[in-house]
Design a protein around this motif. Structure first.
Motif, PDB file in Angstrom:
ATOM      1  N   LEU A   1      -3.946 -13.377   3.751  1.00  0.00           N
ATOM      2  CA  LEU A   1      -2.744 -14.064   3.284  1.00  0.00           C
ATOM      3  C   LEU A   1      -2.968 -15.574   3.214  1.00  0.00           C
ATOM      4  N   GLU A   2      -3.639 -16.130   4.203  1.00  0.00           N
ATOM      5  CA  GLU A   2      -3.926 -17.559   4.178  1.00  0.00           C
ATOM      6  C   GLU A   2      -4.814 -17.907   2.985  1.00  0.00           C
ATOM      7  N   LYS A   3      -5.752 -17.039   2.664  1.00  0.00           N
ATOM      8  CA  LYS A   3      -6.624 -17.254   1.507  1.00  0.00           C
ATOM      9  C   LYS A   3      -5.804 -17.242   0.220  1.00  0.00           C
ATOM     10  N   PHE A   4      -4.802 -16.367   0.154  1.00  0.00           N
ATOM     11  CA  PHE A   4      -3.913 -16.347  -1.010  1.00  0.00           C
ATOM     12  C   PHE A   4      -3.270 -17.715  -1.207  1.00  0.00           C
ATOM     13  N   PHE A   5      -2.895 -18.372  -0.094  1.00  0.00           N
ATOM     14  CA  PHE A   5      -2.221 -19.666  -0.174  1.00  0.00           C
ATOM     15  C   PHE A   5      -3.188 -20.811  -0.437  1.00  0.00           C
ATOM     16  N   GLN A   6      -4.450 -20.657  -0.045  1.00  0.00           N
ATOM     17  CA  GLN A   6      -5.385 -21.773  -0.088  1.00  0.00           C
ATOM     18  C   GLN A   6      -6.110 -21.933  -1.414  1.00  0.00           C
ATOM     19  N   ASN A   7      -6.156 -20.915  -2.205  1.00  0.00           N
ATOM     20  CA  ASN A   7      -6.820 -21.080  -3.502  1.00  0.00           C
ATOM     21  C   ASN A   7      -6.120 -20.233  -4.551  1.00  0.00           C
ATOM     22  N   ASN A   8      -6.657 -20.224  -5.719  1.00  0.00           N
ATOM     23  CA  ASN A   8      -5.980 -19.564  -6.837  1.00  0.00           C
ATOM     24  C   ASN A   8      -6.521 -18.162  -7.110  1.00  0.00           C
ATOM     25  N   ILE A   9      -6.903 -17.454  -6.072  1.00  0.00           N
ATOM     26  CA  ILE A   9      -7.463 -16.112  -6.257  1.00  0.00           C
ATOM     27  C   ILE A   9      -6.481 -15.172  -6.959  1.00  0.00           C
ATOM     28  N   LEU A  10      -5.204 -15.291  -6.640  1.00  0.00           N
ATOM     29  CA  LEU A  10      -4.211 -14.432  -7.292  1.00  0.00           C
ATOM     30  C   LEU A  10      -4.098 -14.761  -8.774  1.00  0.00           C
ATOM     31  N   VAL A  11      -4.179 -16.032  -9.118  1.00  0.00           N
ATOM     32  CA  VAL A  11      -4.145 -16.444 -10.525  1.00  0.00           C
ATOM     33  C   VAL A  11      -5.361 -15.883 -11.243  1.00  0.00           C
ATOM     34  N   GLN A  12      -6.537 -15.994 -10.611  1.00  0.00           N
ATOM     35  CA  GLN A  12      -7.768 -15.469 -11.212  1.00  0.00           C
ATOM     36  C   GLN A  12      -7.676 -13.966 -11.449  1.00  0.00           C
ATOM     37  N   CYS A  13      -6.997 -13.273 -10.544  1.00  0.00           N
ATOM     38  CA  CYS A  13      -6.852 -11.815 -10.658  1.00  0.00           C
ATOM     39  C   CYS A  13      -5.639 -11.426 -11.504  1.00  0.00           C
ATOM     40  N   ASN A  14      -4.880 -12.422 -11.946  1.00  0.00           N
ATOM     41  CA  ASN A  14      -3.660 -12.188 -12.719  1.00  0.00           C
ATOM     42  C   ASN A  14      -2.691 -11.279 -11.961  1.00  0.00           C
ATOM     43  N   LEU A  15      -2.503 -11.602 -10.657  1.00  0.00           N
ATOM     44  CA  LEU A  15      -1.607 -10.832  -9.808  1.00  0.00           C
ATOM     45  C   LEU A  15      -0.543 -11.746  -9.224  1.00  0.00           C
ATOM     46  N   SER A  16       0.648 -11.208  -9.068  1.00  0.00           N
ATOM     47  CA  SER A  16       1.682 -11.930  -8.327  1.00  0.00           C
ATOM     48  C   SER A  16       1.350 -11.797  -6.844  1.00  0.00           C
ATOM     49  N   TYR A  17       2.024 -12.590  -6.029  1.00  0.00           N
ATOM     50  CA  TYR A  17       1.813 -12.483  -4.589  1.00  0.00           C
ATOM     51  C   TYR A  17       2.163 -11.068  -4.116  1.00  0.00           C
ATOM     52  N   ALA A  18       3.279 -10.523  -4.610  1.00  0.00           N
ATOM     53  CA  ALA A  18       3.710  -9.180  -4.196  1.00  0.00           C
ATOM     54  C   ALA A  18       2.662  -8.131  -4.576  1.00  0.00           C
ATOM     55  N   GLU A  19       2.053  -8.271  -5.756  1.00  0.00           N
ATOM     56  CA  GLU A  19       1.026  -7.316  -6.187  1.00  0.00           C
ATOM     57  C   GLU A  19      -0.243  -7.447  -5.330  1.00  0.00           C
ATOM     58  N   GLY A  20      -0.632  -8.686  -5.059  1.00  0.00           N
ATOM     59  CA  GLY A  20      -1.802  -8.913  -4.208  1.00  0.00           C
ATOM     60  C   GLY A  20      -1.576  -8.380  -2.804  1.00  0.00           C
ATOM     61  N   LEU A  21      -0.382  -8.640  -2.268  1.00  0.00           N
ATOM     62  CA  LEU A  21      -0.033  -8.144  -0.942  1.00  0.00           C
ATOM     63  C   LEU A  21      -0.094  -6.618  -0.905  1.00  0.00           C
ATOM     64  N   SER A  22       0.423  -5.977  -1.932  1.00  0.00           N
ATOM     65  CA  SER A  22       0.409  -4.515  -2.000  1.00  0.00           C
ATOM     66  C   SER A  22      -1.022  -3.969  -1.978  1.00  0.00           C
ATOM     67  N   GLU A  23      -1.917  -4.623  -2.723  1.00  0.00           N
ATOM     68  CA  GLU A  23      -3.316  -4.170  -2.733  1.00  0.00           C
ATOM     69  C   GLU A  23      -3.955  -4.310  -1.358  1.00  0.00           C
ATOM     70  N   VAL A  24      -3.708  -5.429  -0.685  1.00  0.00           N
ATOM     71  CA  VAL A  24      -4.272  -5.653   0.641  1.00  0.00           C
ATOM     72  C   VAL A  24      -3.723  -4.631   1.633  1.00  0.00           C
ATOM     73  N   VAL A  25      -2.422  -4.403   1.588  1.00  0.00           N
ATOM     74  CA  VAL A  25      -1.800  -3.430   2.486  1.00  0.00           C
ATOM     75  C   VAL A  25      -2.412  -2.049   2.266  1.00  0.00           C
ATOM     76  N   ASN A  26      -2.563  -1.646   1.011  1.00  0.00           N
ATOM     77  CA  ASN A  26      -3.144  -0.334   0.730  1.00  0.00           C
ATOM     78  C   ASN A  26      -4.582  -0.230   1.240  1.00  0.00           C
ATOM     79  N   LEU A  27      -5.359  -1.295   1.062  1.00  0.00           N
ATOM     80  CA  LEU A  27      -6.738  -1.281   1.559  1.00  0.00           C
ATOM     81  C   LEU A  27      -6.775  -1.145   3.076  1.00  0.00           C
ATOM     82  N   ILE A  28      -5.931  -1.885   3.762  1.00  0.00           N
ATOM     83  CA  ILE A  28      -5.934  -1.837   5.234  1.00  0.00           C
ATOM     84  C   ILE A  28      -5.421  -0.482   5.730  1.00  0.00           C
ATOM     85  N   VAL A  29      -4.265  -0.070   5.233  1.00  0.00           N
ATOM     86  CA  VAL A  29      -3.671   1.184   5.738  1.00  0.00           C
ATOM     87  C   VAL A  29      -4.539   2.378   5.385  1.00  0.00           C
ATOM     88  N   ASP A  30      -5.019   2.437   4.144  1.00  0.00           N
ATOM     89  CA  ASP A  30      -5.848   3.586   3.761  1.00  0.00           C
ATOM     90  C   ASP A  30      -7.182   3.571   4.491  1.00  0.00           C
TER      91      ASP A  30
END
Length: 195
Positions: free
Chosen positions: A161-190
């Motif tokens: 989450l801190e990385k999301f705030f510190q650079n433009n990785i979400l912009v590069q991936c063309n993801l909203s914060y909510a979409e990026g968060l969802s992907e991270v949550v799925n990776l961790i939980v799964d």
């Protein structure tokens, strides 16, 4: 100040906070207090009666957003219709609908101009993990999650989450914060689930 006056002031403060979030999404950190006043058609005097400056306003926004996220998390914890794994998924991704369109990528701009506010964001990200850790431990005890060090999981999630705030990785991936968060949550939980 009477209770009625305090209540009115709190309502005005919430309107200003919500308007500021909207203006922040449009203009980033460069918005002005005039922009906020215009957004909800109030005088600058009213605005400055509620918040003495932009820094105090940002600080209040951080608390307001994180307090509401914690309320959403508590609703998930209290939801008896969900199993442990689904609770964990929803808990890690808890975000009130009103915040799903916040441009969180603009938060990294706070680091230089408002370092104390940015530090507060990081502190709030790192606090309040007891419910999540309890849920992970419950899932491990039930055999639904594989045994892991919960502090590692916490650290991974916070760092992402801190990385999301510190650079433009979400912009590069063309993801909203909510979409990026969802992907991270799925990776961790799964990754934690026993198959």
């Amino acid at each position: 100040m009477t209770n009625n006056e305090k209540e009115k002031l709190e309502q005005i403060r919430i309107r200003i906070i919500e308007a500021t979030i909207s203006v922040f999404n449009k203009k980033g950190i460069k918005f002005t207090m005039d922009d906020v006043a215009k957004e909800i058609s109030i005088s600058k005097k009213t605005l400055y009666n509620a918040f003495r400056d932009k820094g105090e306003l940002f600080s209040s926004i951080v608390d307001y957003c994180f307090d509401n996220i914690k309320k959403s998390e508590q609703e998930v914890i209290d939801d008896e219709s969900l199993g442990t794994v689904e609770k964990l998924r929803k808990l890690l991704g808890a975000m009130p609908k009103a915040y799903q369109n916040i441009n969180f990528e603009n938060l990294y701009m706070l680091k230089d101009k408002y370092p104390k506010i940015y530090d507060k964001v990081e502190e709030r990200l790192e606090a309040g993990w007891d419910g999540t850790i309890d849920l992970i431990e419950k899932g491990i005890a039930e055999g639904a999650l594989r045994p892991v060090n919960t502090l590692i999981v916490k650290s991974m999630f916070e760092s992402t989450l801190e990385k999301f705030f510190q650079n433009n990785i979400l912009v590069q991936c063309n993801l909203s914060y909510a979409e990026g968060l969802s992907e991270v949550v799925n990776l961790i939980v799964d990754g934690l689930r026993v198959r």
